[in-house]
Each structure stands twice: as C-alpha cells, then as structure tokens.
Design a protein around this motif. Structure first.
Motif, mmCIF file in Angstrom:
data_model
loop_
_atom_site.group_PDB
_atom_site.id
_atom_site.type_symbol
_atom_site.label_atom_id
_atom_site.label_comp_id
_atom_site.label_asym_id
_atom_site.label_seq_id
_atom_site.Cartn_x
_atom_site.Cartn_y
_atom_site.Cartn_z
ATOM 1 N N GLY A 15 0.802 -1.223 0.000
ATOM 2 C CA GLY A 15 0.000 0.000 0.000
ATOM 3 C C GLY A 15 0.836 1.274 0.000
ATOM 4 N N LYS A 16 2.058 1.180 -0.494
ATOM 5 C CA LYS A 16 2.940 2.365 -0.520
ATOM 6 C C LYS A 16 2.308 3.504 -1.311
ATOM 7 N N SER A 17 1.883 3.191 -2.550
ATOM 8 C CA SER A 17 1.313 4.251 -3.399
ATOM 9 C C SER A 17 0.030 4.793 -2.782
ATOM 10 N N ALA A 18 -0.766 3.902 -2.188
ATOM 11 C CA ALA A 18 -2.032 4.347 -1.585
ATOM 12 C C ALA A 18 -1.756 5.320 -0.438
ATOM 13 N N VAL A 19 -0.764 4.993 0.389
ATOM 14 C CA VAL A 19 -0.409 5.861 1.527
ATOM 15 C C VAL A 19 0.081 7.220 1.011
ATOM 16 N N ILE A 29 -7.288 6.134 -3.934
ATOM 17 C CA ILE A 29 -7.609 5.645 -5.274
ATOM 18 C C ILE A 29 -7.288 4.154 -5.259
ATOM 19 N N GLY A 30 -8.262 3.363 -5.601
ATOM 20 C CA GLY A 30 -8.148 1.890 -5.432
ATOM 21 C C GLY A 30 -6.949 1.235 -6.085
ATOM 22 N N GLU A 31 -6.653 1.591 -7.315
ATOM 23 C CA GLU A 31 -5.558 0.896 -8.029
ATOM 24 C C GLU A 31 -4.552 1.901 -8.577
ATOM 25 N N TYR A 32 -3.299 1.532 -8.498
ATOM 26 C CA TYR A 32 -2.216 2.406 -8.963
ATOM 27 C C TYR A 32 -1.333 1.647 -9.925
ATOM 28 N N CYS A 59 9.069 1.172 -7.751
ATOM 29 C CA CYS A 59 8.286 0.044 -8.222
ATOM 30 C C CYS A 59 8.852 -1.207 -7.543
ATOM 31 N N SER A 60 7.977 -2.032 -6.976
ATOM 32 C CA SER A 60 8.521 -3.223 -6.309
ATOM 33 C C SER A 60 8.323 -4.483 -7.145
ATOM 34 N N GLN A 61 8.077 -4.279 -8.436
ATOM 35 C CA GLN A 61 7.932 -5.442 -9.312
ATOM 36 C C GLN A 61 9.020 -5.434 -10.387
ATOM 37 N N ASN A 122 0.002 -0.643 7.352
ATOM 38 C CA ASN A 122 -1.152 -0.163 6.567
ATOM 39 C C ASN A 122 -2.275 -1.207 6.546
ATOM 40 N N LYS A 123 -3.425 -0.790 6.051
ATOM 41 C CA LYS A 123 -4.639 -1.614 5.899
ATOM 42 C C LYS A 123 -5.238 -1.967 7.261
ATOM 43 N N GLN A 124 -5.238 -0.995 8.140
ATOM 44 C CA GLN A 124 -5.801 -1.201 9.476
ATOM 45 C C GLN A 124 -7.293 -1.568 9.395
ATOM 46 N N ASP A 125 -7.937 -1.153 8.306
ATOM 47 C CA ASP A 125 -9.360 -1.490 8.120
ATOM 48 C C ASP A 125 -9.557 -2.998 7.929
ATOM 49 N N LEU A 126 -8.458 -3.708 7.627
ATOM 50 C CA LEU A 126 -8.577 -5.171 7.447
ATOM 51 C C LEU A 126 -8.216 -5.906 8.746
HETATM 52 N N1 GTP Z 1 -8.342 -2.482 2.315
HETATM 53 C C1 GTP Z 1 -7.310 -1.707 2.015
HETATM 54 N N2 GTP Z 1 -6.705 -1.836 0.811
HETATM 55 C C2 GTP Z 1 -5.649 -1.031 0.545
HETATM 56 C C3 GTP Z 1 -5.193 -0.066 1.458
HETATM 57 N N3 GTP Z 1 -4.128 0.548 0.910
HETATM 58 C C4 GTP Z 1 -3.942 0.015 -0.299
HETATM 59 N N4 GTP Z 1 -4.856 -0.943 -0.523
HETATM 60 C C5 GTP Z 1 -4.990 -1.766 -1.717
HETATM 61 O O1 GTP Z 1 -3.837 -2.617 -1.799
HETATM 62 C C6 GTP Z 1 -3.466 -2.800 -3.161
HETATM 63 C C7 GTP Z 1 -1.988 -2.410 -3.342
HETATM 64 O O2 GTP Z 1 -1.857 -1.022 -3.077
HETATM 65 P P1 GTP Z 1 -0.658 -0.179 -3.695
HETATM 66 O O3 GTP Z 1 -0.748 1.174 -3.121
HETATM 67 O O4 GTP Z 1 -0.646 -0.302 -5.165
HETATM 68 O O5 GTP Z 1 0.550 -0.981 -3.081
HETATM 69 P P2 GTP Z 1 2.099 -0.766 -3.392
HETATM 70 O O6 GTP Z 1 2.831 -1.117 -2.152
HETATM 71 O O7 GTP Z 1 2.341 0.586 -3.966
HETATM 72 O O8 GTP Z 1 2.318 -1.892 -4.482
HETATM 73 P P3 GTP Z 1 3.474 -1.962 -5.617
HETATM 74 O O9 GTP Z 1 3.414 -0.690 -6.405
HETATM 75 O O10 GTP Z 1 3.091 -3.164 -6.406
HETATM 76 O O11 GTP Z 1 4.745 -2.141 -4.914
HETATM 77 C C8 GTP Z 1 -4.410 -1.956 -3.994
HETATM 78 O O12 GTP Z 1 -5.433 -2.797 -4.470
HETATM 79 C C9 GTP Z 1 -5.000 -0.964 -3.002
HETATM 80 O O13 GTP Z 1 -6.310 -0.569 -3.344
HETATM 81 C C10 GTP Z 1 -5.860 0.048 2.724
HETATM 82 O O14 GTP Z 1 -5.534 0.853 3.593
HETATM 83 N N5 GTP Z 1 -6.902 -0.799 2.940
#
Ligand code: GTP
Length: 255
Positions: A15-19, A29-32, A59-61, A122-126
């Motif tokens: 969830g790096k990008s989401a944070v 935003i759901g997908e990045y 990018c971690s891929q 992250n993802k405390q909602d889960l």
């Molecule tokens: N339920 C939930 N889902 C989350 C949260 N943060 C991110 N996600 C979801 O987790 C998935 C990965 O999130 P990214 O932000 O793309 O994760 P990342 O670490 O940047 O991933 P990479 O770019 O692949 O390294 C996405 O589907 C998001 O929607 C959160 O706080 N809660």
C-alpha cells in the motif's frame, strides 16, 4: 527553501502508493500503476518554513526492484517503510528493509545510522484478517529506533498526514544537527590551523586579543570577523577577512 527527500519502501502490494497518494491528494484511489518508479514533488509549509518535498515511490515489481534499496538509501533524507497488517510476509520484509537501511547508512554515511524512519502498518481497516498485531510493529520500531504508526490509507487521511508531518520535522532537525556538527568540526579545524600557523596556544585568548571590527548582521545570525594578525617580532602585518557563522565562531572560541 529546504529540499527534503523521502523514500517509501515496502513489499509489493503493501500500500505504498495508496499511503503516498492519500498524503498528497487526501484521496484514496483503489488501483495504482505499479510497473514504474515514481518521483512526486510537492511544495509545503511546515512550522512556517517553505519546503520542497520530493518523495520516491519505487516500483517493487520486475527487474528494477532488485536495486531499489541501494539508490533510495543513499538519496533519501528519511524513509517510510510500509507493511500490510494482514500480510505477515510484508511485515518480515519491512523488518529486513529496516535492517538494510541501517547497514547501508553505516557504510555510506560514515557511521551515521540515525536517519529518520517511520514504520507504517497499513490496511488497518482489514483488522479482521490481521496477521501482525500492533504491539509487534511497535516493538520492531523501538528496536530500530524509529517512529511507528498503524494507518488505513483506504479510510483515514489525518493519521497519514500526521505521520508525514512528524517525519519531515524529524528530517529537518536531523539536517540541522548534521550542519551544526559540520560547522563545529570546521571551527575546530580553524582553531587548530591558527594554532599551527601562528603558534598560538590558547585560541580563545588569542582571538580576544587580536580581533577587531566585529560587524553583526543579526538577520542571518552571521557576522564578519575582521582579524588582524600581527607577528610579535616585527612589522609584518596580516589581514584576513573571514565570514563565520555566529555559532561557528562561538564554538571556536570555546574549543
Ligand atoms: N483495504 C485496504 N486496501 C488497501 C489499502 N491501501 C492500499 N490498498 C490496496 O492494496 C493494493 C496495493 O496497493 P498499492 O498502493 O498499489 O501498493 P504498493 O505497495 O504501492 O504496491 P506496488 O506498487 O506493487 O509495490 C491496492 O489494491 C490498493 O487498493 C488500505 O488501507 N486498505
């Protein structure tokens, strides 16, 4: 204006990008897109100071991921290490990242391991699917002397804003500390130089005796020190004009 560089690290999908996007835009935003490294820039003001913030979201891929740690570790002034509380593997990977940051900093920055870092669960909602308890995260953060925060990029903006603000403040303090240390060692070298060149045993007395025309510039806390260096024996007169930071001069007088 201060330039501050941060890097987000963590395993794929943590969830790096989401944070980061939450912090920058207040939105979730759901997908990045996660197939390339991204560098975000933002101007902001903290405690009345204007800052140019640069945040690296690697990018971690794919192939690029193999070298991501080396570059950000040297480049960044502070780190946000993210794991997913519902994925134990991401927590273990975050632990390893903290260790690598410490080791790389010791190697590249001459023992300066204390770079500001925030460990983020992250993802405390889960939390119904939680695999890492909060206490565990806190204790790993303590071991690594870094700040810790659980957040949900999906549900909450404020906690994420607070953690970035705290980290940026820490980075600013850290930078000031490093600059003070550099100035202090610079002033010590100057005192040493005076001692060596002019054979002055006690720099403090010497400076008092031979310093004239102190011109203060209170705005910038600097002043011009006009030193007239006279040799004892004869008519040979030196003039040397040096701009010295006030603190630097104070520490040179002390040492
Ligand atoms: N339920 C939930 N889902 C989350 C949260 N943060 C991110 N996600 C979801 O987790 C998935 C990965 O999130 P990214 O932000 O793309 O994760 P990342 O670490 O940047 O991933 P990479 O770019 O692949 O390294 C996405 O589907 C998001 O929607 C959160 O706080 N809660």
């Amino acid at each position: 204006m201060n330039d501050i560089k941060l890097a987000l690290l963590g395993s794929e999908g943590a969830g790096k990008s989401a944070v980061l996007v939450r912090f920058l835009t207040r939105r979730f935003i759901g997908e990045y897109a996660s197939n390339s490294n991204s560098l975000y820039r933002k101007r902001l003001s903290i405690d009345g100071r204007q800052l140019n913030l640069e945040i690296f979201d690697p990018c971690s891929q794919g192939a690029e991921s193999r070298c991501i740690l080396e570059e950000p570790v040297k480049w960044a002034d502070g780190f946000v290490v993210v794991y997913n509380i519902s994925d134990r593997a991401s927590f273990l990977s975050a632990k390893d990242t903290l260790r690598q940051i410490r080791e790389a900093r010791v190697e590249s920055c001459k023992g300066e391991a204390e770079v500001p870092v925030c460990l983020v669960g992250n993802k405390q909602d889960l939390c119904h699917a939680r695999q890492v308890c909060e206490e565990e995260g806190r204790s790993v953060a303590q071991e690594n002397r870094c700040h810790f925060q659980e957040v949900s990029a999906a549900e909450n903006y404020q906690e994420i804003a607070n953690l970035f603000t705290k980290l940026i403040r820490q980075v600013m303090e850290h930078m000031k500390l490093r600059a003070d240390r550099r100035r202090y060692s610079g002033s010590k070298s100057m005192a040493k130089l005076i001692n060596n060149v002019f054979g002055v045993g006690n720099t403090e007395d010497w400076l008092r005796e031979h310093t004239e025309d102190l011109e203060y510039d209170s705005g910038t806390l600097t002043f011009t020190l006009l030193c007239k260096l006279y040799t004892h024996s004869a008519r040979f007169q030196w003039q040397q004009r040096t701009v010295i930071d006030m603190q630097c001069c104070e520490s040179s007088i002390v040492c």
